[in-house]
Enzyme design. Structure first.
Site, PDB file in Angstrom:
ATOM      1  N   ASP A   1       0.728  -1.285   0.105  1.00 49.77           N
ATOM      2  CA  ASP A   1      -0.033   0.001  -0.042  1.00 49.77           C
ATOM      3  C   ASP A   1       1.043   1.275   0.104  1.00 49.77           C
ATOM      4  O   ASP A   1       2.158   1.265  -0.860  1.00 49.77           O
ATOM      5  CB  ASP A   1      -1.109  -0.138   1.288  1.00 49.77           C
ATOM      6  CG  ASP A   1      -1.852   0.893   1.152  1.00 49.77           C
ATOM      7  OD1 ASP A   1      -3.000   0.654   0.470  1.00 49.77           O
ATOM      8  OD2 ASP A   1      -1.946   1.755   1.868  1.00 49.77           O
TER       9      ASP A   1
ATOM     10  N   ASP B   1      -7.108  -7.986  -5.774  1.00 52.65           N
ATOM     11  CA  ASP B   1      -7.153  -6.800  -5.348  1.00 52.65           C
ATOM     12  C   ASP B   1      -7.770  -5.951  -6.734  1.00 52.65           C
ATOM     13  O   ASP B   1      -7.280  -5.895  -7.709  1.00 52.65           O
ATOM     14  CB  ASP B   1      -5.705  -6.085  -5.198  1.00 52.65           C
ATOM     15  CG  ASP B   1      -5.674  -4.992  -4.713  1.00 52.65           C
ATOM     16  OD1 ASP B   1      -6.522  -4.096  -4.472  1.00 52.65           O
ATOM     17  OD2 ASP B   1      -4.471  -4.419  -4.189  1.00 52.65           O
TER      18      ASP B   1
ATOM     19  N   HIS C   1      -6.547  -7.052  -1.186  1.00 53.00           N
ATOM     20  CA  HIS C   1      -5.441  -6.333  -1.284  1.00 53.00           C
ATOM     21  C   HIS C   1      -4.560  -6.364   0.038  1.00 53.00           C
ATOM     22  O   HIS C   1      -3.548  -6.212   0.106  1.00 53.00           O
ATOM     23  CB  HIS C   1      -6.221  -4.775  -1.126  1.00 53.00           C
ATOM     24  CG  HIS C   1      -5.177  -3.622  -0.802  1.00 53.00           C
ATOM     25  ND1 HIS C   1      -4.288  -3.229  -1.363  1.00 53.00           N
ATOM     26  CD2 HIS C   1      -5.116  -2.784   0.295  1.00 53.00           C
ATOM     27  CE1 HIS C   1      -3.558  -2.304  -1.344  1.00 53.00           C
ATOM     28  NE2 HIS C   1      -3.993  -2.109  -0.105  1.00 53.00           N
TER      29      HIS C   1
END
Length: 299
Positions: free
Chosen positions: A116, A245, A273
């Site tokens: 991320d 994701d 994710h």
């Protein structure tokens, strides 16, 4: 410099059976930074993104700490870390804190796992000090401006705008909605509680909103990271990529395959994710098997 808290000082919402690690704290540039430092041997630094903290890596650390020194910090405003007054919570701000943290703990010859927002944050530090890193574990992240992708523009304008700020501060939406939607495994109530509790008030949720806003606003910072990625081209990399994701997809993975031509790829077919929640055992096994290659020149 750093102290471990006792179980009596552990927040009552953080049960030891979920997070069985000593919590340590260090002062960095006026911030009170929480981190865990478990095991010994080759250092693996685990970096989190939005809206998570070192708790995200609990399964992987538990699996690897008998063979590696596993270090995971919480960026200011996340997890158990507190930020000094006036802190901006932008990715470049977190990158500065990360660099100071590495200096204070004298961490060198590291493997680092990126996910991320910690992708550009960690890589921005790595391109400035490439000699301190021996390899990268890259999972569902980015390291370049996101303006060209409509889904990121839409998220930044909706979630990162004034309306998004109001909703986030009132309902803690990134934790309460985005996390369950971005995992394939059901997250039990006690696990979700550990993600909610670091953000108990409207003001405490500001760091989450800033990350959403910065998807576009940090174009300059992200461009500088992208421009310097060539400095890391010779470093080994392990790509562990969640196939479900909807944010960071095969196109983002392909760009990292170009950044790191000597990479190894592990596709996590059933992971969304938050790959650390969906496939921790597969990630730990992949790291264990890959580390010999990544660090062979150090022996």
């Amino acid at each position: 410099m750093a102290t471990a808290i006792t179980s009596a000082e552990r927040p009552d919402w953080l049960p030891e059976h979920l997070f069985p690690f000593d919590s340590r704290f260090v002062g960095v540039d006026g911030h009170h930074i929480h981190y865990v430092d478990e095991g010994s041997g080759q250092v693996i630094l685990f970096l989190h993104g939005n809206p998570t903290w070192s708790f995200l890596y609990r399964h992987i650390i538990a699996r690897l700490s008998d063979q590696f020194r596993c270090v995971a910090l919480d960026f200011p405003g996340f997890g158990l870390s507190t930020a000094r007054d006036g802190y901006g919570f932008r990715p470049q701000d977190h990158a500065h804190v990360l660099g100071e943290f590495l200096d204070m703990l004298e961490l060198d010859e590291m493997l680092v796992m990126l996910h991320d927002w910690s992708g550009p944050i960690g890589l921005s530090v790595a391109v400035q000090r490439p000699e301190r890193f021996v390899g990268f574990i890259v999972g569902n992240t980015f390291a370049w401006p996101l303006d060209e992708k409509w889904r990121f523009r839409a998220m930044a304008r909706a979630v990162g705008g004034r309306w998004g700020a109001s909703v986030e501060r009132q309902f803690n939406t990134f934790v309460n909605l985005a996390m369950p939607l971005a995992t394939t495994k059901h997250l039990p109530h006690e696990v979700m509680r550990c993600y909610r509790k670091p953000f108990p008030s409207a003001e405490s949720r500001r760091p989450i909103h800033v990350f959403a806003h910065e998807l576009l606003a940090s174009h300059g910072f992200l461009y500088e990271v992208q421009k310097n990625l060539g400095k890391l081209r010779e470093h080994p990399a392990l790509l562990v990529w969640g196939q479900r994701d909807v944010a960071f997809r095969a196109s983002e993975r392909a760009r990292f395959e170009e950044v790191f031509p000597g990479h190894e790829l592990v596709l996590l077919e059933d992971a969304n994710h938050f790959i650390q929640e969906d496939s921790p055992d597969a990630i730990a096994e992949a790291i264990d098997e890959w580390e010999d290659l990544a660090c062979s020149h150090l022996r």
